[in-house]
Scaffold this motif. Structure first.
Motif, PDB file in Angstrom:
ATOM      1  N   SER A 257       0.820  -1.204   0.000  1.00  0.00           N
ATOM      2  CA  SER A 257       0.000   0.000   0.000  1.00  0.00           C
ATOM      3  C   SER A 257       0.854   1.254   0.000  1.00  0.00           C
ATOM      4  CB  SER A 257      -0.930   0.001   1.213  1.00  0.00           C
ATOM      5  OG  SER A 257      -1.655   1.199   1.269  1.00  0.00           O
ATOM      6  N   SER A 258       1.870   1.307   0.834  1.00  0.00           N
ATOM      7  CA  SER A 258       2.696   2.507   0.918  1.00  0.00           C
ATOM      8  C   SER A 258       3.438   2.749  -0.386  1.00  0.00           C
ATOM      9  CB  SER A 258       3.685   2.376   2.079  1.00  0.00           C
ATOM     10  OG  SER A 258       4.520   1.245   1.883  1.00  0.00           O
ATOM     11  N   VAL A 259       3.887   1.674  -1.027  1.00  0.00           N
ATOM     12  CA  VAL A 259       4.554   1.809  -2.327  1.00  0.00           C
ATOM     13  C   VAL A 259       3.568   2.350  -3.361  1.00  0.00           C
ATOM     14  CG1 VAL A 259       5.694   0.566  -4.202  1.00  0.00           C
ATOM     15  CG2 VAL A 259       6.199  -0.026  -1.828  1.00  0.00           C
ATOM     16  N   LEU A 260       2.356   1.806  -3.337  1.00  0.00           N
ATOM     17  CA  LEU A 260       1.336   2.243  -4.287  1.00  0.00           C
ATOM     18  C   LEU A 260       0.969   3.700  -4.062  1.00  0.00           C
ATOM     19  CD1 LEU A 260      -0.609   1.527  -6.549  1.00  0.00           C
ATOM     20  CD2 LEU A 260      -2.208   0.671  -4.833  1.00  0.00           C
ATOM     21  N   VAL A 261       0.834   4.109  -2.807  1.00  0.00           N
ATOM     22  CA  VAL A 261       0.494   5.500  -2.501  1.00  0.00           C
ATOM     23  C   VAL A 261       1.590   6.436  -2.985  1.00  0.00           C
ATOM     24  CG1 VAL A 261       0.187   7.146  -0.614  1.00  0.00           C
ATOM     25  CG2 VAL A 261      -1.020   4.971  -0.562  1.00  0.00           C
ATOM     26  N   ARG A 262       2.835   6.043  -2.799  1.00  0.00           N
ATOM     27  CA  ARG A 262       3.945   6.876  -3.298  1.00  0.00           C
ATOM     28  C   ARG A 262       3.914   6.958  -4.821  1.00  0.00           C
ATOM     29  NH1 ARG A 262       6.849   4.211   0.860  1.00  0.00           N
ATOM     30  NH2 ARG A 262       7.836   2.787  -0.621  1.00  0.00           N
ATOM     31  N   GLY A 263       3.569   5.841  -5.459  1.00  0.00           N
ATOM     32  CA  GLY A 263       3.455   5.855  -6.918  1.00  0.00           C
ATOM     33  C   GLY A 263       2.362   6.782  -7.390  1.00  0.00           C
ATOM     34  N   LEU A 264       1.213   6.762  -6.687  1.00  0.00           N
ATOM     35  CA  LEU A 264       0.110   7.662  -7.032  1.00  0.00           C
ATOM     36  C   LEU A 264       0.505   9.119  -6.822  1.00  0.00           C
ATOM     37  CD1 LEU A 264      -2.864   5.668  -5.480  1.00  0.00           C
ATOM     38  CD2 LEU A 264      -2.448   6.053  -7.912  1.00  0.00           C
ATOM     39  N   ALA A 265       1.294   9.380  -5.768  1.00  0.00           N
ATOM     40  CA  ALA A 265       1.758  10.749  -5.514  1.00  0.00           C
ATOM     41  C   ALA A 265       2.662  11.230  -6.639  1.00  0.00           C
ATOM     42  CB  ALA A 265       2.481  10.813  -4.173  1.00  0.00           C
ATOM     43  N   ASP A 266       3.549  10.334  -7.134  1.00  0.00           N
ATOM     44  CA  ASP A 266       4.416  10.682  -8.272  1.00  0.00           C
ATOM     45  C   ASP A 266       3.572  11.028  -9.493  1.00  0.00           C
ATOM     46  OD1 ASP A 266       6.778  10.280  -6.858  1.00  0.00           O
ATOM     47  OD2 ASP A 266       6.908   8.159  -7.415  1.00  0.00           O
ATOM     48  N   ILE A 267       2.531  10.242  -9.718  1.00  0.00           N
ATOM     49  CA  ILE A 267       1.644  10.475 -10.861  1.00  0.00           C
ATOM     50  C   ILE A 267       0.946  11.818 -10.731  1.00  0.00           C
ATOM     51  CG2 ILE A 267      -0.505   9.675 -11.932  1.00  0.00           C
ATOM     52  CD1 ILE A 267       0.449   6.799 -11.295  1.00  0.00           C
ATOM     53  N   ARG A 268       0.474  12.115  -9.534  1.00  0.00           N
ATOM     54  CA  ARG A 268      -0.223  13.384  -9.313  1.00  0.00           C
ATOM     55  C   ARG A 268       0.691  14.582  -9.550  1.00  0.00           C
ATOM     56  NH1 ARG A 268      -4.500  16.585  -7.100  1.00  0.00           N
ATOM     57  NH2 ARG A 268      -3.742  18.523  -7.955  1.00  0.00           N
ATOM     58  N   ARG A 269       1.922  14.495  -9.063  1.00  0.00           N
ATOM     59  CA  ARG A 269       2.862  15.613  -9.253  1.00  0.00           C
ATOM     60  C   ARG A 269       3.145  15.847 -10.734  1.00  0.00           C
ATOM     61  NH1 ARG A 269       5.016  13.709  -4.273  1.00  0.00           N
ATOM     62  NH2 ARG A 269       6.332  12.184  -5.345  1.00  0.00           N
ATOM     63  N   ALA A 270       3.289  14.767 -11.478  1.00  0.00           N
ATOM     64  CA  ALA A 270       3.525  14.899 -12.917  1.00  0.00           C
ATOM     65  C   ALA A 270       2.319  15.521 -13.610  1.00  0.00           C
ATOM     66  CB  ALA A 270       3.841  13.532 -13.520  1.00  0.00           C
ATOM     67  N   ALA A 271       1.125  15.147 -13.174  1.00  0.00           N
ATOM     68  CA  ALA A 271      -0.100  15.699 -13.765  1.00  0.00           C
ATOM     69  C   ALA A 271      -0.199  17.195 -13.514  1.00  0.00           C
ATOM     70  CB  ALA A 271      -1.320  14.977 -13.195  1.00  0.00           C
ATOM     71  N   ASP A 272       0.175  17.626 -12.321  1.00  0.00           N
ATOM     72  CA  ASP A 272       0.114  19.053 -11.979  1.00  0.00           C
ATOM     73  C   ASP A 272       1.165  19.857 -12.729  1.00  0.00           C
ATOM     74  OD1 ASP A 272      -2.011  18.791 -10.314  1.00  0.00           O
ATOM     75  OD2 ASP A 272      -0.843  18.732  -8.470  1.00  0.00           O
ATOM     76  N   ALA A 273       2.343  19.273 -12.890  1.00  0.00           N
ATOM     77  CA  ALA A 273       3.439  19.992 -13.555  1.00  0.00           C
ATOM     78  C   ALA A 273       3.116  20.242 -15.019  1.00  0.00           C
ATOM     79  CB  ALA A 273       4.742  19.216 -13.402  1.00  0.00           C
ATOM     80  N   GLY A 274       2.540  19.233 -15.687  1.00  0.00           N
ATOM     81  CA  GLY A 274       2.084  19.432 -17.058  1.00  0.00           C
ATOM     82  C   GLY A 274       3.158  19.501 -18.115  1.00  0.00           C
TER      83      GLY A 274
END
Length: 518
Positions: free
Chosen positions: A239-256
């Motif tokens: 779960s913690s690995v997956l949450v960190r992966g989702l956080a990486d995805i979110r940051r990339a989405a925001d950066a654009g």
């Protein structure tokens, strides 16, 4: 004799110095105090601005987007639950018809439709869903040409594999600037070429950064044992690995990416609970749900109820009711139970503070067919889009609670009433019963609007054309909403026809013009 005694007091310099120092210290203290006060005032204002900005966003501070995306899987024209090893029809009142099922799953305003095969019935079902007015994002098209064809048919968005944008010719055809909002890229998590679990999130984030130049939304599909349901299992190591992966995805989405164009990220794969929906949305990602809706683990209402806000002591939701042309009919209240019941029965069902659960019109006959439920930008008010039946919404037997019925919608409702309840001496009934006369009037008014010159004359002739065209529609059983659906689909075309006039029409116009001149 008056004796004046003059006493001269000499103030020591040390006292003067002390007083001066005290004055300076006092002044300095006041200045420092004022500066500190201003600093705290600025910080307080910044805090208030931050709160105001946050109120305009989600509870997690993220900009609000459509909250959850329901998915409909279609195989052989039927609504099914999709599994890697088996496909099972969903029990839709004994008839798992995809078009009918889409009317319920599409209540949130937009529906992801996945075609699982190339069966003719499947694609006929897709066409039927689009024609019904549901905004569709389509997955399952085989080629870019097919994608463009369905965009021309009125599909809102098309999902294509991320590798599509690796082809230079495909990028040229899609044109990142012009069609960026009409395409979604599908990315698989974890990527097939990534072995280490910790690296999966960053690898997908890099893909999103590249794709942001060409698309406005990315669909990340979680496969294997990295299914999203484990997000809420905080005790699980994965779960913690997956949450960190989702956080990486979110940051990339925001950066654009290089163009700084923010990307919306939708995530799908194994979501089966409300807790998971809330957890994923709290990360600023959009959950997409398919199988759980097909199997009954979740209802369509579960995709909106957890996200409705209210500051009322009674916890009711302010609900604005509008018709299909978005004319406001009335203001009512809902609660969790009434929203669930309304979406289940696709009817205007609300909460009455006097009667409790209130099915509008059961006594009067002024019932409502529910077409859409959505939240406003702050998520603290609902809007129900309905087709109003009977006399109208208002208890005073008026169409709306505010004013009289009017506009094009009123015209269509009046014509339908004339068709269903013929009135003696009615010109509309005469037209409905005399096809030749109606067709002749259409031609006559079309010519007159062509010849009209000034603004008032053009408006008057346009009203005539609209009236007679509406009579034609009513005779054929076509509602104004049906017409709007066609207009909406045409506005989504990405490849435009030349639109030249047909030869017979050009010749007809030439003859009319010559006759007028003579």
């Amino acid at each position: 004799t008056h004796t004046h005694t003059h006493t001269h007091t000499h103030t020591p310099m040390s006292v003067v110095a002390s007083a001066t120092g005290a004055f300076v210290s006092c002044t300095t203290a006041l200045a420092v105090g004022l500066a500190v006060k201003q600093l705290f005032a600025r910080k307080d204002e910044e805090k208030k601005k931050k709160i105001r900005r946050k109120k305009k966003k989600g509870g997690n501070g993220h900009e609000l987007t459509p909250i959850c995306m329901p998915t409909l899987y279609i195989r052989a024209g039927k609504a099914v639950a999709y599994h890697q090893k088996q496909q099972q029809p969903v029990d839709n009142h004994g008839a798992p018809d995809a078009v009918e099922r889409a009317q319920t799953l599409g209540l949130l305003g937009e529906l992801a439709v996945t075609a699982l095969d190339g069966d003719k019935a499947t694609w006929e079902a897709v066409d039927g869903i689009v024609r019904s007015g549901v905004r569709v994002r389509l997955e399952g098209v085989g080629t870019l040409d097919d994608a463009l064809r369905y965009l021309d048919k009125g599909v809102a968005k098309v999902v294509l594999a991320a590798k599509t944008w690796e082809d230079e010719e495909a990028r040229r055809i899609i044109d990142g600037t012009k069609y960026r909002d009409r395409f979604m890229a599908l990315v698989v998590y974890p990527p097939t070429d990534v072995q280490e679990e910790e690296a999966a999130g960053k690898a997908v984030a890099r893909q999103i950064t590249k794709l942001s130049e060409y698309v406005s939304e990315v669909l990340v599909e979680f496969v294997g044992d990295k299914r999203l349901e484990s997000v809420v299992e905080s005790s699980c190591g994965n779960s913690s690995v997956l949450v960190r992966g989702l956080a990486d995805i979110r940051r990339a989405a925001d950066a654009g990416g290089e163009r700084k164009k923010r990307v919306v990220v939708t995530v799908a794969g194994g979501i089966r609970s409300v807790e998971t929906l809330v957890a994923i949305e709290g990360m600023g990602l959009r959950p997409q749900v398919g199988n759980a809706l097909a199997t009954g683990e979740l209802e369509i209402a579960d995709l909106i109820i957890p996200f409705i806000r209210t500051d009322r002591p009674d916890k009711l939701f302010t609900t604005v009711v509008v018709d299909e042309q978005h004319v406001a009919l009335g203001l009512v209240y809902s609660n969790k139970a009434s929203v669930r019941e309304a979406m289940k029965k696709r009817a205007g069902i609300y909460h009455s503070r006097r009667r409790g659960l209130w099915h509008k019109g059961l006594t009067s006959g002024a019932t409502q067919a529910l077409h859409e439920v959505c939240l406003d930008c702050d998520r603290d008010a609902l809007r129900y889009v309905v087709r109003q039946k009977g006399a109208g919404f208002c208890h005073l037997n008026r169409y709306t609670c505010w004013d009289e019925d009017r506009g094009v919608g009123h015209l269509f409702r009046t014509l339908l009433d004339r068709k269903n309840n013929p009135a003696e001496g009615s010109y509309t009934n005469r037209l409905l019963n005399d096809t030749e006369m109606l067709n002749a009037k259409m031609l006559e008014e079309a010519q007159e609007i062509i010849e009209a010159k000034d603004k008032n004359h053009v408006a008057a002739e346009a009203a005539d054309v609209l009236y007679f065209a509406s009579v034609v529609c009513t005779r054929a059983g076509v509602s104004f909403k049906d017409v709007e659906n066609h207009l909406n689909r045409r506005s989504r075309r990405v490849r435009r026809r030349k639109g030249h006039a047909k030869p017979y029409a050009v010749e007809m116009l030439r003859k009319v013009t010559e006759r007028k001149k003579s």
